[in-house]
Write a protein that holds these residues in place. Structure first.
Motif, PDB file in Angstrom:
ATOM      1  N   ALA A 239       0.847  -1.194   0.000  1.00  0.00           N
ATOM      2  CA  ALA A 239       0.000   0.000   0.000  1.00  0.00           C
ATOM      3  C   ALA A 239       0.878   1.237   0.000  1.00  0.00           C
ATOM      4  O   ALA A 239       2.004   1.222   0.509  1.00  0.00           O
ATOM      5  N   GLY A 240       0.358   2.330  -0.587  1.00  0.00           N
ATOM      6  CA  GLY A 240       1.057   3.609  -0.536  1.00  0.00           C
ATOM      7  C   GLY A 240       1.355   4.185  -1.903  1.00  0.00           C
ATOM      8  O   GLY A 240       0.743   3.808  -2.908  1.00  0.00           O
ATOM      9  N   GLY A 241       2.304   5.113  -1.940  1.00  0.00           N
ATOM     10  CA  GLY A 241       2.606   5.844  -3.173  1.00  0.00           C
ATOM     11  C   GLY A 241       3.804   5.287  -3.913  1.00  0.00           C
ATOM     12  O   GLY A 241       4.832   4.989  -3.308  1.00  0.00           O
ATOM     13  N   PHE A 242       3.678   5.169  -5.245  1.00  0.00           N
ATOM     14  CA  PHE A 242       4.738   4.568  -6.073  1.00  0.00           C
ATOM     15  C   PHE A 242       5.527   5.590  -6.884  1.00  0.00           C
ATOM     16  O   PHE A 242       6.426   5.238  -7.625  1.00  0.00           O
ATOM     17  N   HIS A 243       5.152   6.854  -6.786  1.00  0.00           N
ATOM     18  CA  HIS A 243       5.826   7.965  -7.465  1.00  0.00           C
ATOM     19  C   HIS A 243       6.040   7.721  -8.956  1.00  0.00           C
ATOM     20  O   HIS A 243       7.153   7.807  -9.485  1.00  0.00           O
ATOM     21  N   LEU A 244       4.934   7.426  -9.620  1.00  0.00           N
ATOM     22  CA  LEU A 244       4.960   7.246 -11.080  1.00  0.00           C
ATOM     23  C   LEU A 244       4.040   8.264 -11.751  1.00  0.00           C
ATOM     24  O   LEU A 244       3.450   8.000 -12.799  1.00  0.00           O
ATOM     25  N   LEU A 245       3.948   9.438 -11.153  1.00  0.00           N
ATOM     26  CA  LEU A 245       3.025  10.475 -11.611  1.00  0.00           C
ATOM     27  C   LEU A 245       3.214  10.849 -13.073  1.00  0.00           C
ATOM     28  O   LEU A 245       2.245  11.063 -13.794  1.00  0.00           O
TER      29      LEU A 245
ATOM     30  N   HIS B 100      -1.792   8.027  -3.177  1.00  0.00           N
ATOM     31  CA  HIS B 100      -0.943   9.212  -3.176  1.00  0.00           C
ATOM     32  C   HIS B 100      -0.304   9.456  -4.541  1.00  0.00           C
ATOM     33  O   HIS B 100      -1.003   9.663  -5.531  1.00  0.00           O
ATOM     34  N   CYS B 101       1.029   9.380  -4.634  1.00  0.00           N
ATOM     35  CA  CYS B 101       1.755   9.818  -5.830  1.00  0.00           C
ATOM     36  C   CYS B 101       1.931   8.708  -6.863  1.00  0.00           C
ATOM     37  O   CYS B 101       2.810   8.802  -7.720  1.00  0.00           O
ATOM     38  N   THR B 102       1.099   7.695  -6.813  1.00  0.00           N
ATOM     39  CA  THR B 102       1.209   6.596  -7.784  1.00  0.00           C
ATOM     40  C   THR B 102       0.904   7.086  -9.197  1.00  0.00           C
ATOM     41  O   THR B 102       1.565   6.684 -10.155  1.00  0.00           O
ATOM     42  N   GLY B 103      -0.094   7.949  -9.339  1.00  0.00           N
ATOM     43  CA  GLY B 103      -0.441   8.510 -10.650  1.00  0.00           C
ATOM     44  C   GLY B 103      -1.631   7.834 -11.293  1.00  0.00           C
ATOM     45  O   GLY B 103      -1.810   6.616 -11.175  1.00  0.00           O
ATOM     46  N   GLU B 104      -2.439   8.616 -11.973  1.00  0.00           N
ATOM     47  CA  GLU B 104      -3.678   8.097 -12.568  1.00  0.00           C
ATOM     48  C   GLU B 104      -3.447   6.973 -13.580  1.00  0.00           C
ATOM     49  O   GLU B 104      -4.089   5.924 -13.501  1.00  0.00           O
ATOM     50  N   PRO B 105      -2.540   7.143 -14.565  1.00  0.00           N
ATOM     51  CA  PRO B 105      -2.328   6.051 -15.515  1.00  0.00           C
ATOM     52  C   PRO B 105      -1.824   4.777 -14.831  1.00  0.00           C
ATOM     53  O   PRO B 105      -2.140   3.667 -15.268  1.00  0.00           O
TER      54      PRO B 105
ATOM     55  N   ASP C 287       9.577  17.971  -7.947  1.00  0.00           N
ATOM     56  CA  ASP C 287      10.475  16.877  -8.281  1.00  0.00           C
ATOM     57  C   ASP C 287      10.457  16.565  -9.762  1.00  0.00           C
ATOM     58  O   ASP C 287      11.466  16.183 -10.345  1.00  0.00           O
ATOM     59  N   SER C 288       9.305  16.712 -10.390  1.00  0.00           N
ATOM     60  CA  SER C 288       9.108  16.138 -11.715  1.00  0.00           C
ATOM     61  C   SER C 288       9.120  17.144 -12.851  1.00  0.00           C
ATOM     62  O   SER C 288       9.122  16.772 -14.005  1.00  0.00           O
ATOM     63  N   GLY C 289       9.045  18.446 -12.544  1.00  0.00           N
ATOM     64  CA  GLY C 289       9.225  19.439 -13.582  1.00  0.00           C
ATOM     65  C   GLY C 289       7.987  19.744 -14.406  1.00  0.00           C
ATOM     66  O   GLY C 289       6.852  19.481 -14.020  1.00  0.00           O
ATOM     67  N   THR C 290       8.216  20.305 -15.597  1.00  0.00           N
ATOM     68  CA  THR C 290       7.131  20.837 -16.407  1.00  0.00           C
ATOM     69  C   THR C 290       6.194  19.758 -16.921  1.00  0.00           C
ATOM     70  O   THR C 290       5.011  20.007 -17.121  1.00  0.00           O
ATOM     71  N   GLU C 291       6.698  18.529 -17.132  1.00  0.00           N
ATOM     72  CA  GLU C 291       5.824  17.473 -17.609  1.00  0.00           C
ATOM     73  C   GLU C 291       4.743  17.158 -16.584  1.00  0.00           C
ATOM     74  O   GLU C 291       3.587  16.940 -16.924  1.00  0.00           O
ATOM     75  N   ALA C 292       5.115  17.189 -15.300  1.00  0.00           N
ATOM     76  CA  ALA C 292       4.121  16.978 -14.243  1.00  0.00           C
ATOM     77  C   ALA C 292       3.090  18.081 -14.266  1.00  0.00           C
ATOM     78  O   ALA C 292       1.888  17.847 -14.100  1.00  0.00           O
ATOM     79  N   ALA C 293       3.528  19.329 -14.462  1.00  0.00           N
ATOM     80  CA  ALA C 293       2.593  20.446 -14.504  1.00  0.00           C
ATOM     81  C   ALA C 293       1.599  20.274 -15.647  1.00  0.00           C
ATOM     82  O   ALA C 293       0.404  20.548 -15.493  1.00  0.00           O
ATOM     83  N   ARG C 294       2.092  19.784 -16.772  1.00  0.00           N
ATOM     84  CA  ARG C 294       1.191  19.557 -17.912  1.00  0.00           C
ATOM     85  C   ARG C 294       0.158  18.485 -17.579  1.00  0.00           C
ATOM     86  O   ARG C 294      -1.041  18.664 -17.819  1.00  0.00           O
ATOM     87  N   LEU C 295       0.613  17.395 -16.993  1.00  0.00           N
ATOM     88  CA  LEU C 295      -0.288  16.305 -16.696  1.00  0.00           C
ATOM     89  C   LEU C 295      -1.276  16.657 -15.585  1.00  0.00           C
ATOM     90  O   LEU C 295      -2.348  16.078 -15.496  1.00  0.00           O
ATOM     91  N   ALA C 296      -0.895  17.610 -14.744  1.00  0.00           N
ATOM     92  CA  ALA C 296      -1.758  17.979 -13.622  1.00  0.00           C
ATOM     93  C   ALA C 296      -2.865  18.931 -14.014  1.00  0.00           C
ATOM     94  O   ALA C 296      -3.763  19.187 -13.230  1.00  0.00           O
ATOM     95  N   GLN C 297      -2.826  19.472 -15.227  1.00  0.00           N
ATOM     96  CA  GLN C 297      -3.854  20.419 -15.640  1.00  0.00           C
ATOM     97  C   GLN C 297      -5.225  19.746 -15.669  1.00  0.00           C
ATOM     98  O   GLN C 297      -5.373  18.621 -16.117  1.00  0.00           O
TER      99      GLN C 297
END
Length: 352
Positions: free
Chosen positions: A242-248, A275-280, A340-350
């Motif tokens: 259980a928990g976050g896998f940081h694959l955002l 948490h930070c596992t990511g939707e995909p 941590d993840s930069g501009t690509e994370a910002a794009r995906l978070a929109q």
């Protein structure tokens, strides 16, 4: 007469003592009889309207007769509200694990300390860090030709130099290597080598059970496969993660590789990512694990015995719905993980 009076006193005090003794025994037995479970107290998605979604992670782990708080989320006020909504008593903890220094995992710590100021806390040891640290004084070069007033400590430093913590008075024990802190409960200590979090130290919680290892991860900055590789040294059978896998922001090939490794290589029985596992990654893991994927949104209580299940809401769908996705993306846009993840994370978070 005096003998009769003494006998009556014995009966009174004896009868008072017996129920108290029984109550203590019963309380201990009741604690031991609590089924193994994890309750999610902080996350950015969930279906419990009485709790507040926010970016961060905290979970209460009740297992092997122990009550362990794993991380404290990002905001003390939100943690306080969520704890109250779930009826969780943070004064009754065996210990606390603060996995790493990021604010979305330690931001609620002040609320915990206000309730339970002397609770035992385990945190990663860093050379200089918010949890405190120490170094041998020989770490710096010295010049004995200088006069004492130009030398550190007048030229006679302590053998070990101790540095302060952001949480003075807290009962913190620093962990710098994988350590069994109580029988059957191990803290896996690893260091991230990923861009953005290089040299970040992180603790994960590995608990030995008759069904295999129950593994609770925070953000998996060192890599979830790396953490599992350490856990299988304790027991090759990983029962539950259980928990976050940081694959955002990971791309599909990387996500598929991790999902296959967990399912095929390590043969993990059950999985409850958050948490930070990511939707995909949520979607990919659900596809690979099927009914062995447990929805772990905010407020869920997950039974983690031989046949793990979602106890809080037996009808909860094993996937994020549109409401979950909306809140998840909104809160992600404000999180440390973007840094941590930069501009690509910002794009995906929109928000679409």
């Amino acid at each position: 007469m005096r003998s009769t009076h003494f006998t009556v006193l014995l009966v009174i005090f004896g009868s008072a003592w017996i129920p108290a003794s029984c109550a203590t025994t019963g309380s201990t037995a009741a604690a031991a009889s609590v089924p193994a479970r994890i309750t999610v107290l902080y996350d950015a998605f969930g279906k419990d309207a009485t709790m507040t979604k926010d970016w961060g992670y905290a979970a209460l782990v009740e297992i092997n007769g122990k009550r362990i708080l794993f991380d404290t989320g990002d905001d003390p006020g939100i943690l306080a509200k969520n704890v109250k909504a779930k009826g969780v008593d943070l004064t009754r903890l065996d210990f606390v694990v603060l996995s790493h220094r990021h604010s979305d995992h330690i931001g609620g710590f002040s609320f915990l300390l206000s309730l339970n100021p002397q609770v035992k806390i385990y945190a990663p040891k860093e050379n200089f860090g918010v949890f405190g640290s120490d170094l041998p004084s020989k770490f710096y070069r010295k010049d004995e030709s200088l006069p004492p007033e130009m030398r550190y400590y007048g030229g006679t430093p302590p053998e070990i130099m101790k540095f302060g913590t952001a949480f003075p008075g807290a009962n913190i024990q620093l962990i710098d290597k994988t350590t069994e802190v109580v029988p059957g409960v191990t803290l896996i200590a690893l260091v991230s080598d990923a861009p953005g979090t290089k040299e970040l130290k992180e603790l994960s919680l590995a608990i030995s059970t008759p069904d295999g290892i129950v593994l609770v991860v925070a953000c998996s900055h060192p890599g979830v496969e790396t953490i599992i590789a350490e856990a299988v040294k304790i027991n090759p059978h990983i029962h539950f993660i259980a928990g976050g896998f940081h694959l955002l922001v990971a791309q599909d090939p990387a996500i598929e590789k991790v999902a296959a490794a967990l399912h095929d290589n390590y043969k993990v029985d059950y999985i409850a990512p958050g948490h930070c596992t990511g939707e995909p990654t949520f979607a990919a893991l659900q596809k690979v694990f099927g009914d062995r994927y447990l929805y772990a949104g905010l407020g869920m209580t997950l039974g983690i015995g031989a046949n793990p299940r979602a106890e809080s809401d037996r009808n909860a769908a094993n996937i994020l719905d549109e409401g979950d996705l909306l809140s998840y993306r909104t809160l992600l846009a404000k999180s440390d993980d973007l840094k941590d993840s930069g501009t690509e994370a910002a794009r995906l978070a929109q928000i679409q």
